[in-house]
Design a protein around this motif. Structure first.
Motif, PDB file in Angstrom:
ATOM      1  N   GLN A 192       0.826  -1.209   0.000  1.00  0.00           N
ATOM      2  CA  GLN A 192       0.000   0.000   0.000  1.00  0.00           C
ATOM      3  C   GLN A 192       0.862   1.263   0.000  1.00  0.00           C
ATOM      4  OE1 GLN A 192      -3.253   0.021   2.920  1.00  0.00           O
ATOM      5  NE2 GLN A 192      -3.006  -2.180   3.183  1.00  0.00           N
ATOM      6  N   ARG A 193       0.244   2.356  -0.425  1.00  0.00           N
ATOM      7  CA  ARG A 193       0.870   3.675  -0.361  1.00  0.00           C
ATOM      8  C   ARG A 193      -0.015   4.573   0.519  1.00  0.00           C
ATOM      9  NH1 ARG A 193       4.552   4.591  -4.690  1.00  0.00           N
ATOM     10  NH2 ARG A 193       5.499   2.557  -5.141  1.00  0.00           N
TER      11      ARG A 193
ATOM     12  N   GLU B 138       3.888  10.083  -1.485  1.00  0.00           N
ATOM     13  CA  GLU B 138       3.266   8.890  -0.909  1.00  0.00           C
ATOM     14  C   GLU B 138       4.315   8.113  -0.112  1.00  0.00           C
ATOM     15  OE1 GLU B 138      -0.239   8.014  -4.228  1.00  0.00           O
ATOM     16  OE2 GLU B 138       1.575   6.754  -4.190  1.00  0.00           O
ATOM     17  N   TRP B 139       3.838   7.405   0.898  1.00  0.00           N
ATOM     18  CA  TRP B 139       4.743   6.684   1.791  1.00  0.00           C
ATOM     19  C   TRP B 139       4.447   5.192   1.753  1.00  0.00           C
ATOM     20  CZ3 TRP B 139       8.581   9.207   4.541  1.00  0.00           C
ATOM     21  CH2 TRP B 139       8.528  10.609   4.501  1.00  0.00           C
ATOM     22  N   GLN B 140       5.518   4.421   1.775  1.00  0.00           N
ATOM     23  CA  GLN B 140       5.419   2.966   1.748  1.00  0.00           C
ATOM     24  C   GLN B 140       6.151   2.375   2.959  1.00  0.00           C
ATOM     25  OE1 GLN B 140       7.342   1.116  -1.607  1.00  0.00           O
ATOM     26  NE2 GLN B 140       6.350  -0.865  -1.284  1.00  0.00           N
TER      27      GLN B 140
ATOM     28  N   LYS C 143       9.778   7.187   1.032  1.00  0.00           N
ATOM     29  CA  LYS C 143       9.047   8.302   0.428  1.00  0.00           C
ATOM     30  C   LYS C 143       9.065   8.165  -1.098  1.00  0.00           C
ATOM     31  CE  LYS C 143      10.908  12.375   0.749  1.00  0.00           C
ATOM     32  NZ  LYS C 143      11.357  13.687   1.297  1.00  0.00           N
ATOM     33  N   HIS C 144       7.882   8.254  -1.704  1.00  0.00           N
ATOM     34  CA  HIS C 144       7.759   8.173  -3.160  1.00  0.00           C
ATOM     35  C   HIS C 144       7.151   9.477  -3.678  1.00  0.00           C
ATOM     36  CE1 HIS C 144       8.588   3.824  -3.399  1.00  0.00           C
ATOM     37  NE2 HIS C 144       7.911   3.732  -2.269  1.00  0.00           N
TER      38      HIS C 144
END
Length: 230
Positions: free
Chosen positions: A77-78, A128-130, A108-109
């Motif tokens: 998920q993000r 977005e964070w993973q 961090k994306h």
């Protein structure tokens, strides 16, 4: 936590057991439960501890499989922010009884405007964070579960002078013989389960017959045991 589990935990922490034999140890706690003053005997059984250690291995293996699956989906998920990612990981961690988070990292994306490969000067649309994480067995929690399963509580309102801790345990263990007798009475070959009566007098009569039958059965069983010993 229930009063019973709390009493067991207190006894385990205090570690002031009194030996009965090679298998059983106990501590006594005076409590008032349901408005009745009682004497609680918290018993630690080495045999129960051995069974618990064997069963916990299977439980840990099943839990590990389930958690790895949940963690796999979570890592796919993000999240809109790192706080949301941390909250999701904490939620999964709370479900764990036998495991704990060993390592965790938040990646961090950058998400750019438009589709395809972004240009060097492409504006960043959002971040977005993973999650990436690893789990390990929680040895402390596993030990506590095993210790809890190694103990049980016997409660009585009879004073110690009339019923010693050793006798209380002896009477408790004798229940198994009574239960065996009632299993015998419920056996289809005895036909007790197939009898249906309504009148109180006939119910009393049947109870008398069952009690006498159980008495004869117990005497016969005791005689057979004595002959085998001799």
């Amino acid at each position: 936590m229930s009063l019973e589990k709390s009493s067991i935990s207190t006894a385990i922490t205090a570690n002031q057991w009194v030996n009965i034999d090679d298998n059983y140890q106990y501590v006594i706690e005076e409590v008032e439960h349901m408005g009745i003053k009682q004497r609680w005997m918290i018993i630690y059984s080495k045999a129960a501890n051995s069974r618990a250690q064997k069963s916990i291995v299977r439980q840990v293996e099943r839990a590990h499989t389930g958690i790895k699956k949940d963690l796999f989906h979570l890592q796919a998920q993000r999240f809109a922010c790192q706080t949301d990612a941390q909250r999701a990981l904490d939620k999964l961690a709370k479900k764990m009884k036998h495991h704990q988070i060993a390592t965790q990292q938040f990646i961090k994306h950058k998400v750019y405007e438009g589709k395809g490969r972004p240009k060097k000067d492409a504006p960043v649309k959002n971040i977005e964070w993973q999650i990436t994480a690893e789990i390990e067995e929680n040895e402390t929690a596993i030990k506590q579960i095993v210790e809890q399963k190694s103990c049980f509580v016997l409660a009585t309102n009879i004073d110690k002078k009339s019923l010693s801790p050793e006798d209380l345990l002896k009477h408790y263990k004798a229940q198994s013989e009574v239960e065996k007798g009632f299993r015998f009475l419920k056996d289809p070959l005895f036909f007790v389960s197939s009898l249906f009566i309504k009148k109180p007098s006939r119910i009393d009569a049947l109870l008398m017959v069952m009690t006498l039958s159980l008495l004869v059965y117990s005497i016969s069983q005791s005689g057979m045991s004595a002959n085998m010993t001799n």
